[in-house]
Each structure stands twice: as C-alpha cells, then as structure tokens.
Design an enzyme around this catalytic site. Structure first.
Site, PDB file in Angstrom:
ATOM      1  N   HIS A 121       0.848  -1.214  -0.021  1.00  0.00           N
ATOM      2  CA  HIS A 121       0.050   0.171  -0.108  1.00  0.00           C
ATOM      3  C   HIS A 121       1.109   1.176   0.012  1.00  0.00           C
ATOM      4  O   HIS A 121       1.888   1.214   0.593  1.00  0.00           O
ATOM      5  CB  HIS A 121      -0.867  -0.126   0.970  1.00  0.00           C
ATOM      6  CG  HIS A 121      -1.847   1.019   1.368  1.00  0.00           C
ATOM      7  ND1 HIS A 121      -1.665   2.408   1.686  1.00  0.00           N
ATOM      8  CD2 HIS A 121      -3.060   0.737   1.259  1.00  0.00           C
ATOM      9  CE1 HIS A 121      -2.799   2.888   1.716  1.00  0.00           C
ATOM     10  NE2 HIS A 121      -3.787   2.125   1.545  1.00  0.00           N
ATOM     11  N   ASP A 198       2.948  -4.888   8.231  1.00  0.00           N
ATOM     12  CA  ASP A 198       1.556  -4.098   7.817  1.00  0.00           C
ATOM     13  C   ASP A 198       0.467  -5.073   8.336  1.00  0.00           C
ATOM     14  O   ASP A 198       0.445  -5.671   7.043  1.00  0.00           O
ATOM     15  CB  ASP A 198       1.686  -3.257   6.629  1.00  0.00           C
ATOM     16  CG  ASP A 198       0.440  -2.520   6.124  1.00  0.00           C
ATOM     17  OD1 ASP A 198      -0.573  -2.500   7.098  1.00  0.00           O
ATOM     18  OD2 ASP A 198       0.505  -2.076   5.256  1.00  0.00           O
ATOM     19  N   GLN A 201      -4.505  -5.305   6.611  1.00  0.00           N
ATOM     20  CA  GLN A 201      -5.525  -6.339   6.063  1.00  0.00           C
ATOM     21  C   GLN A 201      -5.692  -7.652   6.692  1.00  0.00           C
ATOM     22  O   GLN A 201      -6.523  -8.352   6.209  1.00  0.00           O
ATOM     23  CB  GLN A 201      -5.228  -6.352   4.469  1.00  0.00           C
ATOM     24  CG  GLN A 201      -5.512  -5.250   3.733  1.00  0.00           C
ATOM     25  CD  GLN A 201      -6.868  -4.823   3.463  1.00  0.00           C
ATOM     26  OE1 GLN A 201      -7.913  -5.599   3.677  1.00  0.00           O
ATOM     27  NE2 GLN A 201      -7.377  -3.499   3.601  1.00  0.00           N
ATOM     28  N   LYS A 224     -10.634  -1.120  10.129  1.00  0.00           N
ATOM     29  CA  LYS A 224     -10.846  -2.337   9.242  1.00  0.00           C
ATOM     30  C   LYS A 224     -11.172  -3.529   9.999  1.00  0.00           C
ATOM     31  O   LYS A 224     -11.335  -4.629   9.369  1.00  0.00           O
ATOM     32  CB  LYS A 224      -9.540  -2.616   8.462  1.00  0.00           C
ATOM     33  CG  LYS A 224      -9.096  -1.268   7.329  1.00  0.00           C
ATOM     34  CD  LYS A 224      -8.008  -1.580   6.661  1.00  0.00           C
ATOM     35  CE  LYS A 224      -7.990  -0.149   5.529  1.00  0.00           C
ATOM     36  NZ  LYS A 224      -6.584  -0.465   5.155  1.00  0.00           N
ATOM     37  N   CYS A 362      -4.544   2.643  -3.691  1.00  0.00           N
ATOM     38  CA  CYS A 362      -3.754   2.980  -3.090  1.00  0.00           C
ATOM     39  C   CYS A 362      -2.284   1.955  -3.449  1.00  0.00           C
ATOM     40  O   CYS A 362      -1.652   1.869  -2.581  1.00  0.00           O
ATOM     41  CB  CYS A 362      -3.473   3.219  -1.344  1.00  0.00           C
ATOM     42  SG  CYS A 362      -4.837   4.500  -1.120  1.00  0.00           S
TER      43      CYS A 362
HETATM   44  C1  LIG Z   1      -5.699   0.605   4.624  1.00  0.00           C
HETATM   45  C2  LIG Z   1      -4.283   0.212   4.574  1.00  0.00           C
HETATM   46  C3  LIG Z   1      -3.209   0.945   5.021  1.00  0.00           C
HETATM   47  C4  LIG Z   1      -3.590   2.292   5.386  1.00  0.00           C
HETATM   48  O1  LIG Z   1      -4.426   2.272   6.716  1.00  0.00           O
HETATM   49  P1  LIG Z   1      -5.045   3.782   7.305  1.00  0.00           P
HETATM   50  O2  LIG Z   1      -6.178   3.238   8.126  1.00  0.00           O
HETATM   51  O3  LIG Z   1      -5.532   4.721   5.814  1.00  0.00           O
HETATM   52  O4  LIG Z   1      -3.816   4.390   7.939  1.00  0.00           O
HETATM   53  C5  LIG Z   1      -2.049   0.699   4.944  1.00  0.00           C
HETATM   54  N1  LIG Z   1      -1.642  -0.680   4.495  1.00  0.00           N
HETATM   55  C6  LIG Z   1      -2.665  -1.633   4.053  1.00  0.00           C
HETATM   56  C7  LIG Z   1      -2.181  -2.910   3.684  1.00  0.00           C
HETATM   57  C8  LIG Z   1      -4.013  -1.171   4.304  1.00  0.00           C
HETATM   58  O5  LIG Z   1      -5.069  -2.010   3.742  1.00  0.00           O
END
Ligand SMILES: *Cc1c(COP(=O)(O)O)cnc(C)c1O
Length: 404
Positions: A121, A198, A201, A224, A362
C-alpha cells in the site's frame, strides 16, 4: 457455523437502502462496518465517563484512564504481545508506519538498505522513501509473480548485511495475497534486519501472534476490524521502542521538562504525545472483543466460502479477469472486464445498491505491474452472504450489457 442473519442484526447500517436498493457492502477492504456494541461504547464514554486520561486525580479521569488502559490490555492479549507497554495507540496504520520510519532516521546511514515488497500500500512505501531521502539509505523491492505472490528466491538474494529493515504487508489490500511473513521475518533476522509487518488487512481475518511471528513491529488500523476510524495500533518490541526516539513531542510523553533539556516518559507514553482518541481507543477494545466473540475460526470459514463462491460466480461473466490468484489469499476479488473502465462498472452498480472499490487501491505499483490503471475490488467480510454475491454478479452483467 455462523448464524449470518443474527450477525447482520448486530450491524445497523446493513439494513439501509442505498439508491432505493438494499445495501450490498463489498468495500470491507477500505473499511468495515461497525456493530452496535462499538457504536454504544463510543456514546457510553461521552455520556458517562468523559474526562482526560492519565492526568486528573478526580473520579471520571480515573474511570476513563482505567477503560483506556483496559483496552490496551485487551489488544495486548489479542495479539499476544509480551507487555502492555509494547502496544501503542495510534490514529491508524499510516501513523504507526510513520512513527517507525521517523525513529529510524537517527539509526540508518547512507548505503543501508530497506527492503519493501512489490505488494505494498502507498502508506508502506512513501514513508520509507522519505526516510531514504533523509538518510541516504536505499530502497530495494522484493518482486512478485503474475499470481501476485512475492518471489522468495528473489527475497533471499536481496538480503545482505546491508539490509537494515524489511517491510511487508501480512495480507495485500489490492489482491488479497497472504504473504509468508514468518519465513520472511526469520530470514531478515539472520542478517540482523528489523521487520515491520503492515497488518492492516490481516487483523480483520486472523489473530496475529506477534511473539510467534517474532516481528519487530506490527501495525494496523482499528477501522478495518469493526472499530472506529482514527484508531490504530503500533506494536513494537520493547527493545526497539526504547531504542527509537519519539515521533512527536508534547504533553503526556515527558518525564521532566525544562528549557535546557527534556527527558521522555516511559513506554508507552513516550510515543503517545497529546490527548489521544480516548473514546476510539476504548471502542477499539470493544471491537476486538466482538470479533473474538464471533470467533476467527468462524470468520475464516465464512469468508473462505464467500471467496470460493464469488470467484466461481464472477468467472461466469464473459471477458472477466481476476487479478491476484495466489494460492494463499483472503476474501478479496480484484477484477476487470475486457474493454470497460472499472470506474464505469462501479458507478452503475452503485445505482443498484452495491458498494465496491474501483481504482488503484493505493497500490499503483501493483497496477503498473499488471499494466492496468485500476480494478474493481469486491472485498467480503464475515457478515456478507452468497445472496449478496448473486446480486453483485447480476449487477455487473447488467452494467456490462449497458456499456457494451
Ligand atoms: C488501509 C491500509 C493501510 C492504511 O491504513 P490507514 O487506516 O489509512 O492508515 C495501509 N496498509 C494496508 C495494507 C491497508 O490496507
């Protein structure tokens, strides 16, 4: 098995009509809907215990502090962190990553290398690029194959004693690929590199165990996983959090302030300057409880069925191509229809009450890899149903006929 109708009743928004049609919400990769218990937790904080935390001796301040710290413990247990002070509240994944990259600015030297995966992302690319500009470190990319899987043989080759950080998502937001993070963490540690995962997801679909993974940092957003927006978590190993300088200066993060010198507070406060999103932090704990009550085994079972059924049904549409065909993937289907712009499909099916994401998600480098400008992304949550998938398929067929 989950009683889906009972689960759906927990989410007030799911009974809405959109454009006169029952809402079919398939944009869970962007944000999930919130159950009533989470909405209630926010209201309850403001109605009953609103006060600033960690400051006052008065009763409300104590109650608010206790609720906030209890939420931190819930999250600690949920991700199996060794200490509660390794769990830092943030405003989301983006904030967590920037706190880490900012900390590394004082550690990295010119020529040091940062490995980032091809599946990231933008929020796990851009802060590292900014860090490279500041320090002279070099960004290297772990490539992927046409199924959207990272190529481990290439990763192994990229690792060297120059590698200081490896950063990768647990699960890709654009394609749904589940990455072999345990393998990647172990390999990175062999050359002495730190690893940031990260988990934005991943946390909606599985329960990460940070001690078993042995990652150095794990970041995610509350919104999320059925929690409020503006909340998130940065998990860091104690030794790393002690080593990194704080991200922001201000109230709450200090031990002693004089005009000559300031000393920082202990963890976690060192990284939590200013008044946080107290209501959100408390409600994030409620969201974690809710997800555990539903049960991650149940969530995975339901989402696996939706992924299989959705894939099968969408592939009955002529000219439809799915991007992201990894062996290990979650309930995300990114697709295009030959000769039609994703945005046009998205706009038409919205009129039919169906919410999907269209665009580059993104993750422009992934789109560039496939030589496309974007996709239509349907991302399913445990509260979705096969009937909703039928509605999506029918709507896409209708849009295709209209646009052909
Ligand atoms: C949504 C997402 C982000 C960013 O998250 P925010 O809540 O916008 O800070 C970063 N990495 C992944 C894989 C995402 O799905």
């Amino acid at each position: 098995m989950l009683d889906i109708q009972k689960i759906r009743a927990d989410f007030p928004i799911l009974t809405q009509k959109v454009n006169g049609k029952p809402l079919v919400y398939f944009d869970n990769g962007a944000t999930t809907q919130k159950p009533q218990v989470v909405i209630d937790a926010i209201a309850k904080y403001y109605q009953e215990i609103n006060a600033n935390i960690h400051r006052g001796v008065h009763t409300l301040s104590q109650l608010a502090t206790d609720a906030y710290e209890e939420s931190r413990k819930k999250i600690q247990n949920h991700i199996n962190a060794k200490f509660a002070h390794e769990v830092l509240f943030t405003s989301g994944t983006t904030h967590g990553i920037n706190a880490v990259t900012n900390g590394f600015a004082s550690i990295l030297k010119p020529g040091d290398e940062i490995l980032v995966s091809a599946l990231e992302h933008h929020s796990n690319i851009v802060p590292w690029q900014m860090l490279c500009e500041r320090t002279g470190a070099i960004l290297r990319v772990i490539p992927m194959n046409t199924d959207g899987e990272l190529i481990m043989a290439e990763y192994d080759k990229l690792l060297s004693d120059k590698t200081k950080v490896v950063t990768v998502n647990h699960i890709s937001n654009a394609l749904g690929t589940i990455n072999p993070v345990k393998y990647m963490i172990d390999k990175a540690h062999e050359v002495g590199a730190a690893v940031l995962i990260d988990g934005a997801q991943a946390v909606p679909h599985l329960k990460p165990d940070v001690q078993e993974l042995d990652c150095d940092f794990y970041v995610f957003s509350g919104h999320k996983l059925c929690g409020p927006t503006g909340t998130g978590v940065l998990y860091g190993k104690e030794e790393w959090l002690n080593k990194l300088p704080p991200y922001q200066g201000g109230g709450e993060m200090i031990k002693e302030v004089t005009f000559e010198k300031t000393t920082y507070a202990e963890l976690p406060h060192k990284f939590e300057a200013g008044t946080p999103n107290i209501a959100g932090g408390i409600a994030l704990g409620t969201a974690v409880d809710y997800m555990n009550e539903v049960g991650f085994d149940n969530i995975q079972q339901q989402e696996k069925e939706l992924l299989e059924y959705g894939t099968q049904q969408l592939l009955t549409i002529e000219g439809l191509k799915i991007y992201g065909t990894a062996k290990e993937k979650t309930s995300v289907i990114s697709f295009n229809i030959e000769g039609i712009h994703p945005y046009d499909i998205g706009t038409i099916i919205d009129k039919l009450g169906i919410a999907v994401r269209t665009g580059h998600h993104c993750a422009q480098p992934i789109m560039n890899f496939f030589e496309i400008t974007g996709t239509i992304r349907a991302s399913f949550a445990f509260y979705n149903t096969k009937e909703e998938i039928d509605s999506l398929v029918a709507a896409v067929k209708r849009a295709q006929n209209m646009l052909a």
